[in-house]
Write an enzyme that holds these catalytic residues in place. Sequence first.
Site, PDB file in Angstrom:
ATOM      1  N   ASP A   1      -0.457 -49.359  -8.537  1.00 45.30           N
ATOM      2  CA  ASP A   1       0.714 -48.310  -8.913  1.00 45.30           C
ATOM      3  C   ASP A   1       1.510 -49.337  -9.681  1.00 45.30           C
ATOM      4  O   ASP A   1       1.715 -50.707  -9.438  1.00 45.30           O
ATOM      5  CB  ASP A   1       1.313 -47.661  -7.863  1.00 45.30           C
ATOM      6  CG  ASP A   1       1.846 -46.489  -8.475  1.00 45.30           C
ATOM      7  OD1 ASP A   1       2.247 -46.442  -9.576  1.00 45.30           O
ATOM      8  OD2 ASP A   1       2.258 -45.490  -7.458  1.00 45.30           O
TER       9      ASP A   1
HETATM   10  C1  BGC Z   1       3.967 -43.527  -9.995  1.00 43.09           C
HETATM   11  C2  BGC Z   1       2.559 -43.465 -10.336  1.00 43.09           C
HETATM   12  C3  BGC Z   1       2.754 -43.523 -11.899  1.00 43.09           C
HETATM   13  C4  BGC Z   1       3.219 -44.685 -12.623  1.00 43.09           C
HETATM   14  C5  BGC Z   1       3.396 -44.761 -13.988  1.00 43.09           C
HETATM   15  C6  BGC Z   1       4.467 -45.034 -10.450  1.00 43.09           C
HETATM   16  O1  BGC Z   1       5.990 -44.963 -10.240  1.00 43.09           O
HETATM   17  O2  BGC Z   1       3.821 -43.690  -8.464  1.00 43.09           O
HETATM   18  O3  BGC Z   1       1.968 -42.050 -10.205  1.00 43.09           O
HETATM   19  O4  BGC Z   1       1.433 -43.330 -12.422  1.00 43.09           O
HETATM   20  O5  BGC Z   1       4.469 -44.930 -11.912  1.00 43.09           O
HETATM   21  O6  BGC Z   1       4.369 -44.333 -14.387  1.00 43.09           O
END
Ligand code: BGC
Length: 649
Positions: A222
């Site tokens: 993530d």
């Molecule tokens: C989120 C993810 C997301 C990623 C990219 C993170 O803060 O938890 O679900 O895909 O950001 O935006």
Amino acid sequence: MEGKRELTREQKIKLIMGADFWTNYDADGRLYTFVVSDGPVGLRQPLDRTTTEQSDCIKSVAYPSVQMLSQTWDPVLAYEMGRSLGNDCIEQDVDILLGPGVNIKRLPTNGRNFEYFSEDPYVAGVFAREYIKGVQSKHVGTALKHFCCNNSETSRHWASMEVDERTLREIYLRPFEIACEAQPWTVMCSYNLVNGVRMSEHEKLYGVLRNEFGFDGMIMSDWEAVKDSEASMNAGLNWEMPYNEAHQREMLAKAEKLDEKKLDASAARVAALADKCEAESKMRRQDMTLQERRAVAQKIEEEGIVLLKNEGVLPLEAGKVFVTGAPAVRYYYGGGSSNVYPERDFEPLAEALAAEGVDAEYGESVWETNGHQSHLGNLKEAVLRAAQKDVTVLCVGEPNTCEYESTDRQQIRLSKEEEAAIHALAEASEKLVVVVYAGAAIDMSDWIGEADAVLWAGYGGEFVNRAVARVLTGKVNPSGKLTETFPFRLEDVPAENAYRDEAVMLYNEGLNVGYRYFDTFDVPVLFPFGFGLSYSKFVYRDICLEKSGKTVTVRFTIENISDADGKETAQVYVREVTKEVYRPYKELKAFRKIFIKAHECRTVELTLDERAFAYYSVAKDAWTVKPGVFEILVGVSVQQIMLKQKIVL
Ligand code: BGC
């Protein structure tokens, strides 16, 4: 690495770390550059791909949230939503959609519940699997996320989720296991720690993913979930996102000391994904027009809306309707990385009702501001206007300042001002219909007794008000059912009372998540899992079980005894009667949504395989079925069982 993959150590290090926020390092032109972009409720792509900025994104089809999708109980619609999103991705040159998320709704307060399917692992897994198949049928990849136990947002970067092995297997890993049947191209690890180990470094759980769930794609982090790049690489994380200059500098500085095998393994995974994206990109063809994709968004909302209460007011009859409340005139959605910018102008509810032939007029009453506080606006005048009409439709809910990524809700009631407006308008109106636009369970106990009807519109995407209008008028017969329990009070939810501090969240309720708790311990709820009303009336009969080895076929008949054609979702629960270990009273193992014409009968047949009867034995480290007596229960919700029969396995 051979041929075009013959890379230097430096190039391999760069390869296992993103080039920016959304793309890979192309190894100086040797590899295809793939683009990842957010889902799961629509395509969110920053116009400037070098940032995560929320403010400047492309406009895209805003689908209903996946909470609404699962409430359709129709996995075909999950496939259709995936296929439609695949088309959106092709239009925007996106190779991998960052979704779906299958985290379990352990806490009604989780700020991201709207991005997740259910409190039940089977429902979450099945819907995610079909969604993934749909996206990937368009040769666009998915990222199954957030692996795993990211069940709340508070302290998500630091807290350890303390979960026992059986609960982990049966509740939190199970949806990933089912979704992996669709072979997602990638899996995204979560921010949190599980039992003391950061998920970006969780070698043991990566092992389960690869060796037991058969996941053969790339594991990405993530965004900023990696705190130690080397430890993550050694544990089996393949791609750190996004680009982090300090991390890359550190890795390059210790390049010669890194474990070469591990580095090669991860670099090969990223290179393989780049090759896959390149090959698949040549096969991509859009096969849905914008109109067709919009139709998918509308259909999901129409089928996902849940009629929670109806005391003789719906469908609306001829008469004058007063429409009020912020979501009637303003788009409600969840906030954070899944925030989609609708490509279509917002449709106010009064206009949508007028298009369906209703004499509807909008007037201001309660106006949303920030978080759990609303302006009361022109309530006095609204009360006067409501008194002159036959029906008031009051729209309330929670905007993206209540439900959003990185924070949890503090409470699950509507704002005081909204509750006050409900009381005042209930008093003044001949009939009051309350429509709720939110992404997770709401405690309605303060006012539900005063409303004549309550409709759950959820975060319904860009067609929300058209779908609401069609359900209110009966053009669409409501068929959605809840995929999460609505408790009476937040305090009733065991996980809300479990120990937590800034470092630890103790999952001491174990398997008793959602209905598994309320059903087993007979604790009353506002609306049970699986509940939803219809304008039709169904009766069930003739259950028949047939055993072949450890597989059981369940057959029964449903009759629509009303004058309205309608859809019904039958839910099959399994109870172990002669158990040797603790089992929640019953668990959902199959379901079927079926269209039945007025006064007609349909026979439903469902198969329960061995896993439907199994529990995860920690003593044996394996899924286990204990031969003995099981009861099969067919319900219209977890609380209302229509048929049951025992069988010996
Ligand atoms: C989120 C993810 C997301 C990623 C990219 C993170 O803060 O938890 O679900 O895909 O950001 O935006």
